[in-house]
Scaffold this motif. Structure first.
Motif, PDB file in Angstrom:
ATOM      1  N   ASN A   7     -43.486  26.103  13.012  1.00  0.00           N
ATOM      2  CA  ASN A   7     -43.014  26.536  11.687  1.00  0.00           C
ATOM      3  C   ASN A   7     -43.154  25.422  10.655  1.00  0.00           C
ATOM      4  O   ASN A   7     -42.205  25.098   9.919  1.00  0.00           O
ATOM      5  CB  ASN A   7     -41.559  27.014  11.768  1.00  0.00           C
ATOM      6  CG  ASN A   7     -41.420  28.328  12.508  1.00  0.00           C
ATOM      7  OD1 ASN A   7     -42.398  29.061  12.691  1.00  0.00           O
ATOM      8  ND2 ASN A   7     -40.214  28.634  12.948  1.00  0.00           N
ATOM      9  N   ASN A   8     -44.347  24.817  10.620  1.00  0.00           N
ATOM     10  CA  ASN A   8     -44.662  23.744   9.668  1.00  0.00           C
ATOM     11  C   ASN A   8     -43.745  22.533   9.813  1.00  0.00           C
ATOM     12  O   ASN A   8     -43.490  21.812   8.855  1.00  0.00           O
ATOM     13  CB  ASN A   8     -44.595  24.270   8.228  1.00  0.00           C
ATOM     14  CG  ASN A   8     -45.584  25.391   7.973  1.00  0.00           C
ATOM     15  OD1 ASN A   8     -46.710  25.359   8.472  1.00  0.00           O
ATOM     16  ND2 ASN A   8     -45.180  26.377   7.184  1.00  0.00           N
ATOM     17  N   GLU A   9     -43.267  22.323  11.000  1.00  0.00           N
ATOM     18  CA  GLU A   9     -42.376  21.199  11.285  1.00  0.00           C
ATOM     19  C   GLU A   9     -42.796  20.552  12.595  1.00  0.00           C
ATOM     20  O   GLU A   9     -43.075  21.245  13.576  1.00  0.00           O
ATOM     21  CB  GLU A   9     -40.928  21.691  11.372  1.00  0.00           C
ATOM     22  CG  GLU A   9     -39.920  20.582  11.630  1.00  0.00           C
ATOM     23  CD  GLU A   9     -38.502  21.118  11.720  1.00  0.00           C
ATOM     24  OE1 GLU A   9     -37.583  20.332  12.058  1.00  0.00           O
ATOM     25  OE2 GLU A   9     -38.316  22.331  11.475  1.00  0.00           O
ATOM     26  N   THR A  10     -42.877  19.224  12.602  1.00  0.00           N
ATOM     27  CA  THR A  10     -43.265  18.496  13.809  1.00  0.00           C
ATOM     28  C   THR A  10     -42.056  18.341  14.720  1.00  0.00           C
ATOM     29  O   THR A  10     -41.016  17.798  14.318  1.00  0.00           O
ATOM     30  CB  THR A  10     -43.829  17.113  13.455  1.00  0.00           C
ATOM     31  OG1 THR A  10     -44.967  17.265  12.600  1.00  0.00           O
ATOM     32  CG2 THR A  10     -44.265  16.374  14.710  1.00  0.00           C
ATOM     33  N   LEU A  11     -42.188  18.836  15.933  1.00  0.00           N
ATOM     34  CA  LEU A  11     -41.091  18.758  16.882  1.00  0.00           C
ATOM     35  C   LEU A  11     -40.910  17.321  17.367  1.00  0.00           C
ATOM     36  O   LEU A  11     -41.889  16.583  17.513  1.00  0.00           O
ATOM     37  CB  LEU A  11     -41.352  19.686  18.065  1.00  0.00           C
ATOM     38  CG  LEU A  11     -41.403  21.183  17.729  1.00  0.00           C
ATOM     39  CD1 LEU A  11     -41.794  21.995  18.962  1.00  0.00           C
ATOM     40  CD2 LEU A  11     -40.064  21.659  17.190  1.00  0.00           C
ATOM     41  N   PRO A  12     -39.677  16.904  17.632  1.00  0.00           N
ATOM     42  CA  PRO A  12     -39.447  15.513  18.069  1.00  0.00           C
ATOM     43  C   PRO A  12     -40.050  15.240  19.436  1.00  0.00           C
ATOM     44  O   PRO A  12     -40.231  16.146  20.257  1.00  0.00           O
ATOM     45  CB  PRO A  12     -37.922  15.409  18.094  1.00  0.00           C
ATOM     46  CG  PRO A  12     -37.437  16.814  18.238  1.00  0.00           C
ATOM     47  CD  PRO A  12     -38.427  17.673  17.525  1.00  0.00           C
ATOM     48  N   SER A  13     -40.325  13.968  19.663  1.00  0.00           N
ATOM     49  CA  SER A  13     -40.875  13.528  20.946  1.00  0.00           C
ATOM     50  C   SER A  13     -39.849  12.661  21.651  1.00  0.00           C
ATOM     51  O   SER A  13     -39.065  11.951  21.020  1.00  0.00           O
ATOM     52  CB  SER A  13     -42.166  12.745  20.727  1.00  0.00           C
ATOM     53  OG  SER A  13     -42.688  12.281  21.947  1.00  0.00           O
ATOM     54  N   CYS A  14     -39.848  12.730  22.979  1.00  0.00           N
ATOM     55  CA  CYS A  14     -38.882  11.974  23.779  1.00  0.00           C
ATOM     56  C   CYS A  14     -39.620  11.290  24.925  1.00  0.00           C
ATOM     57  O   CYS A  14     -40.392  11.934  25.637  1.00  0.00           O
ATOM     58  CB  CYS A  14     -37.789  12.894  24.310  1.00  0.00           C
ATOM     59  SG  CYS A  14     -36.525  12.060  25.299  1.00  0.00           S
TER      60      CYS A  14
END
Length: 323
Positions: free
Chosen positions: A154-161
């Motif tokens: 949704n035009n948003e970069t998901l966080p990375s862990c």
């Protein structure tokens, strides 16, 4: 991708669940009985000054903590859409995995699959948590150790862990499980301190009570998800702590050989117990026997364990009769 849903069990749409149960079960009376147990719930809101709202009927949710809740949720998401990546599910814990040597290919495939899953979740009134849904990479290329995936939703970069937690197990890039075992060692150290107080020399409990407390308080924690990490080279981090508990139970001094402690305590050795749990939960097809699985053919269990070709234990204590 480790997918997290907001209030997954509470968001199950009763009408949608009824439709999916009717597809699965031929008996409408059985479906009606199940939905009566799930959906026959209501609530009222009472304020501090005594005012009360009208009785409202719940239209969503399955009772958390019940035996049926995980099964009904698996049925509810059993028709997840087909994706490029492989899907893994255990109740409301979902994961999407894609393997490729090119970073852009992986990012593109996961972004496309997340968009597909997002449309499905919106249709069935489930909501994705964009802050708790994280991406992670697993590889042995040290040059790319700090690189993160850029998966869009949704035009948003998901966080990375770098060290995500799945089903209570902390994973790392090279799957050494060092972080998991270091955290486990700290937890066991705290419980050993409690056990020392129970075994006080002036008023402490007897050997039988200490053995029971050790099995319930220490060994149950030390063996949690052991089939996943038991072959890690870092299991040595928790073995000394387990040996300390055996010395408390038996009253043995530090010079006592560690191999003899399980025999004196009447407790199965940690290595033997971990290996035995791995073999007992891994049948010939490599799938876990007790993991709740979805019936959808494109969903696989995320709790698969490798086959073990070596014997459980070759040490001299393997033939001892434990009680």
């Amino acid at each position: 991708m480790f997918v997290d849903l907001i209030a997954a069990y509470d968001a199950v749409w009763h009408r949608g669940l009824t439709c999916k149960l009717l597809r699965l079960l031929p008996d409408r009376h059985m479906v009606h009985t199940i939905m009566e147990m799930v959906g026959n719930c209501s609530f009222t809101l009472t304020t501090g000054n005594g005012q009360r709202s009208r009785l409202q009927l719940l239209k969503n949710g399955v009772p958390q903590g019940s035996v049926l809740a995980p099964l009904l949720f698996n049925i509810y998401i059993s028709d997840l859409p087909t994706t490029i990546s492989r899907k893994y599910a255990c109740a409301d814990d979902l994961a999407i995995m894609h393997a490729d040597g090119d970073w852009q290919t992986v990012e593109g495939a996961l972004s496309k699959d997340m968009a597909t899953q997002g449309e499905y979740l919106q249709t069935w009134k489930l909501k994705l948590s964009t802050t708790k849904t994280v991406s992670a990479v697993f590889h042995l290329n040290n040059k790319e150790a700090k690189r993160e995936l850029k998966v869009n939703f949704n035009n948003e970069t998901l966080p990375s862990c770098s060290e995500p937690k799945c089903l209570g197990v902390t994973l790392d890039r090279s799957l050494t499980y060092r972080g998991q075992l270091e955290s486990l060692r700290k937890k066991l150290t705290t419980r050993v301190a409690l056990l020392r107080r129970v075994a006080d020399s002036s008023w402490g409990a007897g050997a039988t009570t200490l053995r029971t407390v050790t099995l319930a308080l220490v060994h149950s924690t030390a063996e949690y998800r052991a089939p996943v990490w038991c072959h890690s080279a870092h299991t040595r981090l928790i073995d000394p702590t387990i040996n300390d508990t055996l010395r408390i139970v038996t009253g043995c001094l530090r010079p006592t050989p560690a191999d003899n402690l399980p025999i004196f305590a009447g407790i199965q050795p940690a290595e033997l117990s971990r290996s035995g749990a791995t073999i007992s939960r891994t049948p010939c097809n490599g799938a876990w026997t007790s993991a709740p699985l979805s019936t959808h053919p494109s969903i696989e269990c995320c709790c698969t364990a490798p086959q073990i070709e070596t014997p459980i234990c070759t040490c001299r204590t393997a033939t001892h009769q434990f009680i």
